[in-house]
Scaffold this active site. Structure first.
Site, short mmCIF file in Angstrom:
data_model
loop_
_atom_site.label_atom_id
_atom_site.label_comp_id
_atom_site.label_asym_id
_atom_site.label_seq_id
_atom_site.Cartn_x
_atom_site.Cartn_y
_atom_site.Cartn_z
N CYS A 142 -40.11 21.53 -10.05
CA CYS A 142 -40.88 22.74 -10.73
C CYS A 142 -42.11 22.35 -9.90
O CYS A 142 -42.69 21.34 -9.51
CB CYS A 142 -41.07 22.78 -12.17
SG CYS A 142 -41.84 21.19 -12.99
N HIS A 187 -51.91 20.83 -21.09
CA HIS A 187 -52.55 19.78 -20.47
C HIS A 187 -53.44 20.31 -19.52
O HIS A 187 -53.67 21.41 -19.00
CB HIS A 187 -51.50 19.09 -19.79
CG HIS A 187 -50.65 19.57 -18.80
ND1 HIS A 187 -49.27 19.91 -19.57
CD2 HIS A 187 -50.57 19.88 -17.54
CE1 HIS A 187 -48.69 20.64 -18.36
NE2 HIS A 187 -49.39 20.49 -17.28
#
Length: 683
Positions: free
Chosen positions: A27, A599
């Site tokens: 990804c 994150h």
């Protein structure tokens, strides 16, 4: 084992014998989806009786690499990726390529589909779910959240172009600074045959290759290796105006056009049925030759003529404005200089100003000289103003752009314009117009055909204070406009909305309750003996919450940020929230299976810290499988942390959270101590 292009694979479910499968997961924005897809495929293969080996291509590099022996013995290959994966090693094998979301959501279905997938390199197709080197990903929940093939192709070209821009631009700037001899007219000349002349020549080569590389790797991302040559040669033609009777090449905009034309032309040629004996030479001889010839002639005879016409008529049009308002002329020249940074529009304005120097009119070149450095200086300044809107590579490119801007090398802004044309080009043009208009109004002159602060330092500019005022004003306008447009684009894409004073607000507009009261912590786990630290000590009893109060994504992220702030490792909660939301705008961190792992890498934290909380009702996180997030982790590391530290944590969490039993025990654990005991299993 080589399979027929028509005969479907036999295996489990037919003869009872499982398949030998390989997979690649990747990804573009992180590592969590990469590992989740890998774990899902592994679990599905085990349950269906297949053998599988999965190569993961995350941000920390490729792991569990597939060997030649693995490929030789495999029955089929599944590629679950949202970025380019080199599939030349899979020639002769059945290859199914889909988006990474499909690997997470429907692994069993992929293993059924791969039985009848086309054989890569055969007339049947190249193994993609769509076509070309990048498979078109299946749309995510909510429709179309995955990146398009065109977007990924453009980003592929930009990523390969950036080193050429940086190396070429910096070598030219350094050679001018250290080896250039000031001339009486204020110019700077490097003596022929000198050491610095050779350095300058090397830099010019880098700049010359920049445009073909952009075009070539856009084409490569669409049409695979056969498209690389026509893409690069097409880019060279686009940048060489003399081939189509133009005084300026089409620049990076022309390269983008030729890159897409080459890629899709090769795709079309691949679909043409040819005799079996001709198939082996198609990708290495026939396709590159045909595509290169067709594209080159098409550009020279069809596209190049309008470019030459535009160049000629723009020059004539500017000639009629010399007696008009200096403000209007300066703004127009600034707009043109900033539009395509070396293309026909830019060159029209530049050559118009340079041509008037000999006739004694130095004011027009003064307007151009003020606008020339605005683009690289403005884009470099933007990476300093809002560092967290940019990747590490972009920030490095921004520093190089600042340096290039000082020497009037406008091409330093091209990587930013190519990557985000909708935000960067308008910002560049606005800043260029401001600089040009101010220079015209204040009577700035330039005696040499060059721009940037270097010409002022060398004495070629008349009205030096006004010149620097124009440059600074234009650069600031460009930088502020760029980050504003990027913010707007990010908010539209990710639904990010800030409350007053930077605080988060819920859907109703009310303030979010923080960790200071009613936060769900019962105080039962504040001693290390009772609650041992896990994940390298980043997650402790202080950063665990049994139940989130927030019911929406943005306030939940703020609540998590306030939770990890109790560790004493967060210097700026608002900034941590902002960076985490910017990351969300790039792509959801809702991973499915009721999990979300937002994150951030930011100097708002002084040391790595991880927080965990549960949500009783779940939060709509835009997860790939449509589930509401009930298990939420927040990972925050400082900019100075090891480059892959947060990715390592993501990988550990992603792999372990694919275990359904682990998730159930984590969901049912009592109190912070019970939660930490379950999380302590993560190794």
């Amino acid at each position: 084992m080589t399979t027929s292009a028509a005969e479907p694979l036999k295996g489990a479910g037919t003869s009872g014998q499982g398949l030998k499968l390989l997979a690649v997961t990747a990804c573009p924005t992180g590592i969590a989806h990469t590992y989740m897809a890998a774990e899902k495929l592994t679990q599905a293969a085990r349950s269906l009786g297949h053998e599988i080996k999965v190569e993961t291509q995350g941000s920390i590099g490729a792991e569990n690499l597939l060997s030649d022996n693995d490929v030789r013995d495999a029955d089929a290959i599944i590629i679950a990726a949202d970025k380019d994966v080199d599939r030349s090693r899979f020639v002769g094998k059945r290859v199914l390529a889909v988006g990474v979301a499909e690997g997470i959501r429907h692994p069993e279905r992929l293993m059924e589909r791969v039985r009848s997938a086309p054989v890569y390199g055969s007339a049947e197709g190249d193994g993609t779910a769509g076509t070309g080197a990048s498979a078109t990903p299946a749309p995510g929940p909510g429709g179309g959240k995955e990146r398009s093939v065109a977007y990924k192709a453009l980003m592929n070209g930009v990523s390969y172009m950036i080193p050429f821009v940086v190396v070429g631009g910096l070598l030219i700037a350094i050679s001018l600074a250290l080896g250039g001899n000031p001339q009486a007219d204020g110019g700077l000349v490097i003596p022929d045959g000198s050491f610095w002349k050779h350095v300058n020549d090397i830099g010019v080569i880098g700049f010359t290759l920049m445009v073909p590389v952009l075009s070539g790797y856009i084409a490569y991302a669409i049409g695979d290796r056969p498209a690389l040559v026509p893409g690069m040669i097409g880019g060279w033609i686009a940048n060489t105006g003399s081939l189509y009777d133009s005084k300026a090449g089409a620049g990076f905009i022309g390269a983008i056009v030729t890159g897409f034309l080459a890629g899709y032309l090769v795709q079309w040629i691949k679909k043409v049925e040819v005799p079996k004996f001709a198939r082996p030479i198609m990708p290495i001889i026939v396709i590159p030759i045909v595509a290169t010839t067709v594209l080159g002639l098409f550009f020279i005879y069809v596209i190049g003529k309008p470019i030459s016409w535009v160049f000629t008529h723009l020059t004539g049009g500017l000639g009629g404005l010399t007696g008009s308002s200096a403000i209007l002329l300066g703004a127009l020249l600034g707009l043109m200089i900033a539009f395509d940074m070396g293309g026909p529009v830019n060159k029209t304005a530049f050559l118009f100003g340079a041509g008037l120097i000999a006739s004694g009119n130095q004011a027009v070149m003064g307007m151009c000289a003020a606008a020339i450095p605005v683009m690289p200086l403005g884009q470099g300044l933007a990476t300093l103003i809002r560092r967290r809107l940019y990747s590490e590579q972009e920030r490095e490119t921004g520093m190089a752009a600042l340096f290039m801007g000082l020497f009037g090398i406008s091409e330093g802004a091209i990587p930013f314009a190519a990557a985000r044309p909708a935000q960067v080009i308008p910002a560049n043009m606005l800043g260029g117009a401001v600089a040009g208009a101010l220079a015209g109004t204040l009577g700035v002159t330039d005696a040499v055909p060059h721009g940037g602060p270097i010409v002022a330092v060398l004495g070629a500019v008349g009205g030096v204070p006004a010149f620097f005022l124009a440059v600074v004003a234009g650069s600031v306008v460009t930088a502020l406009t760029t980050v504003t447009l990027m913010d707007v684009a990010g908010r539209r894409k990710g639904g990010v909305r800030a409350g007053a004073g930077g605080g988060a607000v819920d859907a109703a507009g009310g303030s979010v309750v923080g960790a200071g009261g009613g936060d769900g912590n019962d105080g039962a786990c504040h001693e290390e003996a009772a609650c041992p630290a896990v994940l390298s000590g980043y997650l402790t009893g202080q950063t665990v919450k049994t139940e989130l109060i927030a019911g929406e994504k943005e306030p939940a992220i703020r609540e998590m940020a306030e939770l990890v702030a109790t560790s004493g490792k967060v210097a700026d909660v608002d900034e941590l929230v902002r960076v985490a939301l910017v990351r969300e705008a790039q792509g959801t961190t809702g991973l499915g299976e009721e999990i979300a792992i937002p994150h951030a890498k930011t100097d708002a934290v002084t040391a790595p810290v991880v927080g965990f909380a549960r949500s009783a009702d779940g939060i709509d996180w835009g997860s790939l499988d449509g589930t509401r997030a009930r298990l939420v982790f927040l990972i925050a590391v400082p900019e100075a942390a090891a480059a892959d530290e947060h990715l390592r944590i993501l990988a550990l969490l992603s792999r372990k959270l694919m275990d359904a039993d682990f998730r159930a025990r984590l969901q049912g654990a009592e109190g912070e101590a019970g939660i930490l005991r379950v999380l302590g299993e993560i190794q």
